[in-house]
Scaffold this motif. Structure first.
Motif, short mmCIF file in Angstrom:
data_model
loop_
_atom_site.label_atom_id
_atom_site.label_comp_id
_atom_site.label_asym_id
_atom_site.label_seq_id
_atom_site.Cartn_x
_atom_site.Cartn_y
_atom_site.Cartn_z
N GLN A 95 0.83 -1.19 0.00
CA GLN A 95 0.00 0.00 0.00
C GLN A 95 0.87 1.25 0.00
OE1 GLN A 95 -2.89 1.34 -0.18
NE2 GLN A 95 -4.37 -0.35 -0.10
N VAL A 96 0.24 2.39 -0.20
CA VAL A 96 0.95 3.66 -0.20
C VAL A 96 -0.04 4.78 0.09
CG1 VAL A 96 0.65 4.20 -2.66
CG2 VAL A 96 2.73 4.97 -1.50
N ASP A 97 0.44 5.84 0.68
CA ASP A 97 -0.36 7.04 0.86
C ASP A 97 -0.49 7.73 -0.50
OD1 ASP A 97 -1.42 9.23 2.71
OD2 ASP A 97 0.19 10.31 1.71
N VAL A 140 2.51 -1.06 7.76
CA VAL A 140 3.85 -1.10 8.34
C VAL A 140 4.83 -0.63 7.27
CG1 VAL A 140 5.64 -2.56 9.34
CG2 VAL A 140 3.25 -3.04 9.80
N PRO A 141 5.72 0.31 7.58
CA PRO A 141 6.64 0.84 6.56
C PRO A 141 7.57 -0.24 6.01
CG PRO A 141 6.65 2.21 8.54
CD PRO A 141 5.91 0.96 8.89
N SER A 142 7.65 -0.33 4.70
CA SER A 142 8.62 -1.23 4.07
C SER A 142 9.98 -0.57 3.96
CB SER A 142 8.13 -1.65 2.68
OG SER A 142 8.01 -0.52 1.84
N GLY A 143 9.99 0.76 3.99
CA GLY A 143 11.24 1.52 3.89
C GLY A 143 10.95 2.99 4.02
N LEU A 144 12.01 3.79 4.06
CA LEU A 144 11.89 5.24 4.25
C LEU A 144 12.28 5.97 2.98
CD1 LEU A 144 13.70 5.53 7.71
CD2 LEU A 144 11.28 5.04 7.26
N THR A 145 11.62 7.09 2.75
CA THR A 145 11.96 7.92 1.61
C THR A 145 11.71 9.38 1.96
OG1 THR A 145 11.69 8.17 -0.80
CG2 THR A 145 9.67 7.92 0.50
N SER A 146 12.29 10.26 1.18
CA SER A 146 12.05 11.69 1.32
C SER A 146 12.33 12.35 -0.02
CB SER A 146 12.95 12.31 2.39
OG SER A 146 12.61 13.68 2.59
N GLN A 310 6.67 2.76 0.88
CA GLN A 310 5.45 1.96 0.73
C GLN A 310 5.15 1.33 2.08
OE1 GLN A 310 8.03 0.13 -1.59
NE2 GLN A 310 7.99 1.99 -2.81
N MET A 311 4.01 0.68 2.16
CA MET A 311 3.64 -0.01 3.40
C MET A 311 3.08 -1.39 3.08
SD MET A 311 1.77 3.18 5.33
CE MET A 311 1.43 4.07 3.80
N ARG A 345 12.97 -1.00 -1.46
CA ARG A 345 11.74 -0.31 -1.10
C ARG A 345 12.01 0.90 -0.20
NH1 ARG A 345 9.89 -5.64 -1.89
NH2 ARG A 345 7.81 -5.82 -2.83
N GLY A 346 13.20 1.46 -0.32
CA GLY A 346 13.58 2.58 0.53
C GLY A 346 14.55 2.13 1.60
#
Length: 427
Positions: A95-97, A140-146, A310-311, A345-346
């Motif tokens: 999933q994703v926002d 649940v976060p699969s990874g971090l991004t900015s 993503q989540m 995935r980040g």
């Protein structure tokens, strides 16, 4: 071929619509019917890595069979909507926002607080925020991004333009350096890729002014701020710091291998940190780097944020929620799986996994991890979850922006139209 929109239209809300076929395939397939189903989008690299991760999971959990359902971004949400409506959603759903809020509101996702097997305490609250809706945890976060400014250091050296102090630069500084690139190159090189076809850069711009993309279930920015942004992108176009409107549309649709930053046709642009390695690998020997967006030290507040790239969510109708939780937990916290996935995935959101795998990162992910670490310390407010209806922004923002750039609408009219469309979508 992966288009720039698909590859750099990035994660989060900028991953605008397209089309995946969720069909069982891959080495993770162990049986049908009773098997746990795991669906995600991505490119061929992600598919291969995820299949390997699932294989490792099933080796460690011999009682759990997994049917993998990989596909590309295009059409993912249409297909998922059909399967959810038919009561046949995959057990584990990438999933994703902003889409996660809409699925949560439909009752399609399980509250992960009610399922044993996932240790949510290991994840930063700010990063978890976009998956928490009305107090329930749906992702649940699969990874971090900015989001970051990417630049081609080789182009700057070639045209003799010095990089400003990017820890303190303003939006005016960004415009001026982009104008200089275009002028020094005799118009051969654009100073900047378009900033205006996705709403994420505007999100930072609004947050720097003490506003937000959304506030609760409503828009969180003023018409004045949106007009200011439209005026800014018009300024970039008018001074030839960026492409003409038509050229911008053409460049935006090109494949990642033809990306203007990677091929030296532009000096600056914005992109997500978790896509940086892919572009670096496509550009081979090009010296690409990333820095924070302008305006972070010149406005009332900092606008930057770190979010889940993503989540992983679990279907509310899954009859194997405990097994699904085991799979999700392994994907985000198992070190051996982390060594397979690395930062695909980040940057790993789980500190233990990050510590164990970061020395194996390719150069692009090393730079991405350093960037996440730097801006993570600067974030003043986390990005809140998007309200139901926010996915309309994915297509509405570029459409109204193009009306401005092609002079089909005035800045004021385009701002009013966008706000009206989004207000209706959120109501």
């Amino acid at each position: 071929m992966i288009t720039r929109r698909g590859f750099l239209g990035l994660t989060g809300a900028s991953l605008a619509a397209g089309g995946l076929v969720l069909t069982g395939c891959g080495t993770g397939t162990r049986s049908s019917g009773s098997a746990l189903r795991f669906a995600w989008w991505g490119n061929d690299v992600r598919h291969r890595l995820t299949e390997k991760a699932v294989d490792l999971f099933t080796e460690d959990h011999p009682g759990v069979e997994v049917t993998t359902q990989p596909g590309d971004w295009t059409g993912y949400w249409d297909k998922l909507a059909v399967s959810v409506a038919g009561g046949d959603a995959p057990d584990v759903i990438q999933q994703v926002d902003p889409y996660i809020a809409e699925y949560a509101q439909r009752g399609a996702l399980a509250d992960l607080r009610d399922i044993k097997g996932i240790d949510l305490s290991r994840f930063d609250e700010g990063v978890m925020a976009t998956g928490i809706i009305d107090g329930a945890v749906y992702g649940v976060p699969s990874g971090l991004t900015s989001i970051a400014v990417w630049y081609n250091a080789g182009v700057l050296k070639e045209v003799g333009v010095e990089l400003p102090d990017t820890d303190a630069w303003s939006w005016d500084d960004y415009a001026r350096v982009c104008e200089r690139v275009n002028k020094r190159s005799g118009g051969r090189i654009a100073g900047s890729n378009p900033l205006s076809f996705d709403h994420e850069t505007f999100t930072v711009f609004a947050r720097q002014r003490g506003e937000a993309l959304y506030k609760g279930k409503s828009l969180g920015f003023t018409k004045d701020t949106l007009e200011e942004w439209f005026e800014y992108v018009l300024r970039l176009q008018g001074s030839k710091a960026t492409w003409s409107a038509q050229k911008a549309v053409e460049e935006y649709a090109k494949s990642v291998e033809e990306n203007a930053l990677a091929t030296g046709r532009a000096a600056f642009g914005t992109g997500w940190s978790n896509q940086f390695t892919g572009v670096m690998e496509a550009s081979k020997d090009v010296d690409l780097r990333m820095v924070q967006l302008p305006g972070e030290s010149s406005g009332p507040r900092r606008g930057i944020y770190v979010k889940a790239s993503q989540m992983y969510s679990i279907s509310a109708k899954s009859v194997r929620k405990d097994d699904a939780a085991e799979l999700v937990n392994a994907m985000v916290s198992d070190v051996a799986i982390g060594k397979i996935l690395l930062a695909d995935r980040g940057v790993p959101a789980h500190a233990k996994v990050l510590a164990a795998v970061q020395d194996k990162f390719p150069k692009g992910d090393v730079l991405a991890a350093a960037y996440i670490d730097k801006v993570g310390k600067l974030v003043q407010t986390p990005l809140p979850p998007s309200p139901v209806g926010a996915s309309t922004m994915v297509t509405a923002f570029p459409r109204h922006t193009q009306d401005v750039l092609f002079k089909r609408a005035s800045v004021a009219d385009a701002a009013e139209s966008l706000i009206s469309e989004m207000t209706q979508a959120l109501s």
